[in-house]
Scaffold this motif. Structure first.
Motif, PDB file in Angstrom:
ATOM      1  N   VAL A  49     -29.476  55.314  19.721  1.00 37.19           N
ATOM      2  CA  VAL A  49     -30.555  55.215  20.497  1.00 37.19           C
ATOM      3  C   VAL A  49     -31.615  54.570  19.489  1.00 37.19           C
ATOM      4  N   ASP A  50     -32.301  53.583  20.015  1.00 37.41           N
ATOM      5  CA  ASP A  50     -33.670  53.038  19.264  1.00 37.41           C
ATOM      6  C   ASP A  50     -34.809  53.548  19.746  1.00 37.41           C
ATOM      7  N   LEU A  51     -35.353  54.487  19.089  1.00 36.67           N
ATOM      8  CA  LEU A  51     -36.836  55.157  19.571  1.00 36.67           C
ATOM      9  C   LEU A  51     -37.742  54.155  19.859  1.00 36.67           C
ATOM     10  N   ARG A  52     -37.713  53.175  19.078  1.00 33.46           N
ATOM     11  CA  ARG A  52     -38.656  52.205  19.315  1.00 33.46           C
ATOM     12  C   ARG A  52     -38.605  50.888  20.242  1.00 33.46           C
ATOM     13  N   ALA A  53     -37.349  51.133  20.875  1.00 42.07           N
ATOM     14  CA  ALA A  53     -37.015  49.955  22.065  1.00 42.07           C
ATOM     15  C   ALA A  53     -36.947  51.178  23.443  1.00 42.07           C
ATOM     16  N   GLN A  54     -38.039  51.587  23.896  1.00 38.19           N
ATOM     17  CA  GLN A  54     -37.868  52.044  25.039  1.00 38.19           C
ATOM     18  C   GLN A  54     -38.015  51.404  26.043  1.00 38.19           C
ATOM     19  N   SER A  55     -37.268  51.861  27.326  1.00 37.78           N
ATOM     20  CA  SER A  55     -37.073  51.071  28.537  1.00 37.78           C
ATOM     21  C   SER A  55     -38.268  50.160  28.897  1.00 37.78           C
ATOM     22  N   LYS A  56     -39.266  50.813  29.035  1.00 37.05           N
ATOM     23  CA  LYS A  56     -40.552  50.024  29.152  1.00 37.05           C
ATOM     24  C   LYS A  56     -40.870  48.863  28.193  1.00 37.05           C
ATOM     25  N   VAL A  57     -40.681  48.955  26.989  1.00 38.53           N
ATOM     26  CA  VAL A  57     -40.862  48.150  25.825  1.00 38.53           C
ATOM     27  C   VAL A  57     -39.793  46.978  25.941  1.00 38.53           C
ATOM     28  N   SER A  58     -38.658  47.545  26.449  1.00 39.65           N
ATOM     29  CA  SER A  58     -37.522  46.429  26.351  1.00 39.65           C
ATOM     30  C   SER A  58     -37.844  45.468  27.807  1.00 39.65           C
ATOM     31  N   GLN A  59     -38.358  46.354  29.030  1.00 33.77           N
ATOM     32  CA  GLN A  59     -38.745  45.350  29.886  1.00 33.77           C
ATOM     33  C   GLN A  59     -39.809  44.410  29.817  1.00 33.77           C
ATOM     34  N   LYS A  60     -40.767  44.919  29.060  1.00 37.43           N
ATOM     35  CA  LYS A  60     -41.966  43.921  28.720  1.00 37.43           C
ATOM     36  C   LYS A  60     -41.432  42.731  28.086  1.00 37.43           C
ATOM     37  N   ASN A  61     -40.546  43.117  26.985  1.00 34.42           N
ATOM     38  CA  ASN A  61     -40.305  42.001  26.034  1.00 34.42           C
ATOM     39  C   ASN A  61     -39.259  41.088  26.515  1.00 34.42           C
ATOM     40  N   SER A  62     -38.212  41.632  27.449  1.00 32.99           N
ATOM     41  CA  SER A  62     -37.295  40.526  28.409  1.00 32.99           C
ATOM     42  C   SER A  62     -38.159  39.738  29.129  1.00 32.99           C
ATOM     43  N   GLU A  63     -39.272  40.020  29.824  1.00 35.52           N
ATOM     44  CA  GLU A  63     -40.070  39.300  30.511  1.00 35.52           C
ATOM     45  C   GLU A  63     -40.720  38.381  29.645  1.00 35.52           C
ATOM     46  N   ARG A  64     -41.313  38.831  28.683  1.00 33.87           N
ATOM     47  CA  ARG A  64     -41.755  37.791  27.428  1.00 33.87           C
ATOM     48  C   ARG A  64     -40.894  36.838  26.938  1.00 33.87           C
ATOM     49  N   ASN A  65     -39.682  37.317  26.776  1.00 36.95           N
ATOM     50  CA  ASN A  65     -38.737  36.196  26.121  1.00 36.95           C
ATOM     51  C   ASN A  65     -38.406  35.129  27.204  1.00 36.95           C
ATOM     52  N   LEU A  66     -38.161  35.458  28.443  1.00 35.40           N
ATOM     53  CA  LEU A  66     -37.765  34.716  29.340  1.00 35.40           C
ATOM     54  C   LEU A  66     -38.854  33.742  29.548  1.00 35.40           C
ATOM     55  N   ARG A  67     -40.052  34.144  29.610  1.00 35.75           N
ATOM     56  CA  ARG A  67     -41.104  33.106  29.880  1.00 35.75           C
ATOM     57  C   ARG A  67     -41.385  32.208  28.632  1.00 35.75           C
ATOM     58  N   TYR A  68     -41.014  32.766  27.606  1.00 36.32           N
ATOM     59  CA  TYR A  68     -41.124  31.737  26.344  1.00 36.32           C
ATOM     60  C   TYR A  68     -39.913  30.706  26.563  1.00 36.32           C
ATOM     61  N   LEU A  69     -38.809  31.067  27.012  1.00 39.19           N
ATOM     62  CA  LEU A  69     -37.552  29.982  26.909  1.00 39.19           C
ATOM     63  C   LEU A  69     -37.942  29.246  28.211  1.00 39.19           C
ATOM     64  N   LYS A  70     -38.556  29.696  29.155  1.00 36.01           N
ATOM     65  CA  LYS A  70     -38.940  28.551  30.357  1.00 36.01           C
ATOM     66  C   LYS A  70     -39.926  27.503  29.713  1.00 36.01           C
ATOM     67  N   GLU A  71     -40.714  28.184  29.234  1.00 33.62           N
ATOM     68  CA  GLU A  71     -41.795  27.268  28.783  1.00 33.62           C
ATOM     69  C   GLU A  71     -41.496  26.299  27.641  1.00 33.62           C
ATOM     70  N   LYS A  72     -40.418  26.506  26.763  1.00 37.41           N
ATOM     71  CA  LYS A  72     -39.693  25.703  25.719  1.00 37.41           C
ATOM     72  C   LYS A  72     -38.879  24.603  26.104  1.00 37.41           C
ATOM     73  N   PHE A  73     -37.986  25.108  27.094  1.00 34.43           N
ATOM     74  CA  PHE A  73     -36.785  24.254  27.458  1.00 34.43           C
ATOM     75  C   PHE A  73     -36.701  24.202  28.970  1.00 34.43           C
ATOM     76  N   CYS A  74     -37.422  24.460  29.664  1.00 32.66           N
ATOM     77  CA  CYS A  74     -37.454  24.540  31.104  1.00 32.66           C
ATOM     78  C   CYS A  74     -36.153  24.781  31.832  1.00 32.66           C
ATOM     79  N   PHE A  75     -35.687  25.832  31.336  1.00 26.93           N
ATOM     80  CA  PHE A  75     -34.337  26.339  32.049  1.00 26.93           C
ATOM     81  C   PHE A  75     -34.961  26.787  33.569  1.00 26.93           C
ATOM     82  N   ASN A  76     -33.655  26.289  34.188  1.00 24.72           N
ATOM     83  CA  ASN A  76     -33.931  26.473  35.881  1.00 24.72           C
ATOM     84  C   ASN A  76     -32.921  27.434  36.324  1.00 24.72           C
ATOM     85  N   GLN A  77     -33.071  27.900  37.484  1.00 32.25           N
ATOM     86  CA  GLN A  77     -32.297  28.920  38.179  1.00 32.25           C
ATOM     87  C   GLN A  77     -30.741  28.707  38.491  1.00 32.25           C
TER      88      GLN A  77
END
Length: 257
Positions: free
Chosen positions: A54-82
């Motif tokens: 268990v990684d206490l620094r990566a709570q579910s709500k933190v993972s959710q926030k950073n997953s959203e941030r990471n996807l936005r980053y990839l879309k902006e950099k490389f225009c990935f589509n659905q």
């Protein structure tokens, strides 16, 4: 060729002992600077460790926030589509793929050697390796493997023509302090060791930058204060928002064949 444990697991150069931690030696390569666990934990030791991890620094709500941030980053950099096929390798609880699916990326799946899950968002190993992927994400995984050369060569085989790999990993050249934590962390990368690894595997760096994440402010404060005596910690309060954007001791790389 089998590399002796006394030598670097990337460039095979002579390595010397830095310290002893949790019953493991930590060695440093005299050539590329990689710091690594010696001996490497066995597959059984790793499976036992991750069965209760268990990684206490990566709570579910933190993972959710950073997953959203990471996807936005990839879309902006490389225009990935659905329509793109996305594989999150070493997905853990599959938070990144859950976010991808919620955003309409229905060709996205997770795979994790240490997770046994029948969820439709997960793939077993056979289905994972028998497809080609436009994007393979490896969030915070590389520092946990025991053979980085073999690992990235196997990932490279899964890439479609023109596909990209995005990864984050522990970066000892960062200004942010890090700790030796075997068997959780087996590898501690310098810039030179990453360059040596990519050259050996035949991957090219498209982009390299320090990784920034969003963290729960209470967790972030506890990290900042971890060397402070408890009697003083109790006197500290803060007025930060729930989440704060913070630098990390990780590097983000975008790679291609």
């Amino acid at each position: 060729m089998i590399v002796n444990n006394s030598n670097c697991v990337i460039c095979e150069s002579f390595s010397f002992s830095l310290t002893l931690k949790n019953g493991y030696q930590i060695k440093k390569c005299s050539n590329c600077g990689l710091e690594f666990t010696d001996p490497m934990p066995t597959q059984k030791q790793l499976a036992d460790f991750y069965s209760t991890y268990v990684d206490l620094r990566a709570q579910s709500k933190v993972s959710q926030k950073n997953s959203e941030r990471n996807l936005r980053y990839l879309k902006e950099k490389f225009c990935f589509n659905q329509e793109h096929h996305i594989l999150d390798y070493g997905c853990g609880d599959n938070q990144f793929i859950q976010v991808c699916r919620e955003r309409g990326y229905m060709n996205s799946f997770g795979y994790d050697l240490y997770v046994d899950n029948s969820d439709d968002n997960y793939l077993d190993r056979d289905n994972c390796i028998n497809q080609k992927w436009e994007l393979i994400s490896i969030w915070g995984v590389l520092e946990h493997v025991t053979d980085p050369v073999m690992f990235l060569r196997s990932i490279k085989k899964l890439l479609s023509d023109g596909g990209k790999i995005v990864l984050t990993t522990l970066f000892v050249d960062s200004v942010i302090p890090y700790q030796f934590k075997p068997p959780e962390h087996t590898l501690y990368f310098t810039r030179r060791s990453l360059e040596s690894l990519m050259e050996k595997v035949g991957l090219y760096v498209v982009l390299s930058e320090n990784y920034v994440m969003e963290q729960d402010s209470d967790v972030y404060m506890s990290i900042l204060l971890r060397t402070m005596p408890n009697c003083y910690k109790e006197l500290v309060c803060h007025n930060l928002p729930e989440f704060v954007k913070v630098p990390t001791n990780e590097i983000l790389l975008i790679l291609k064949k």
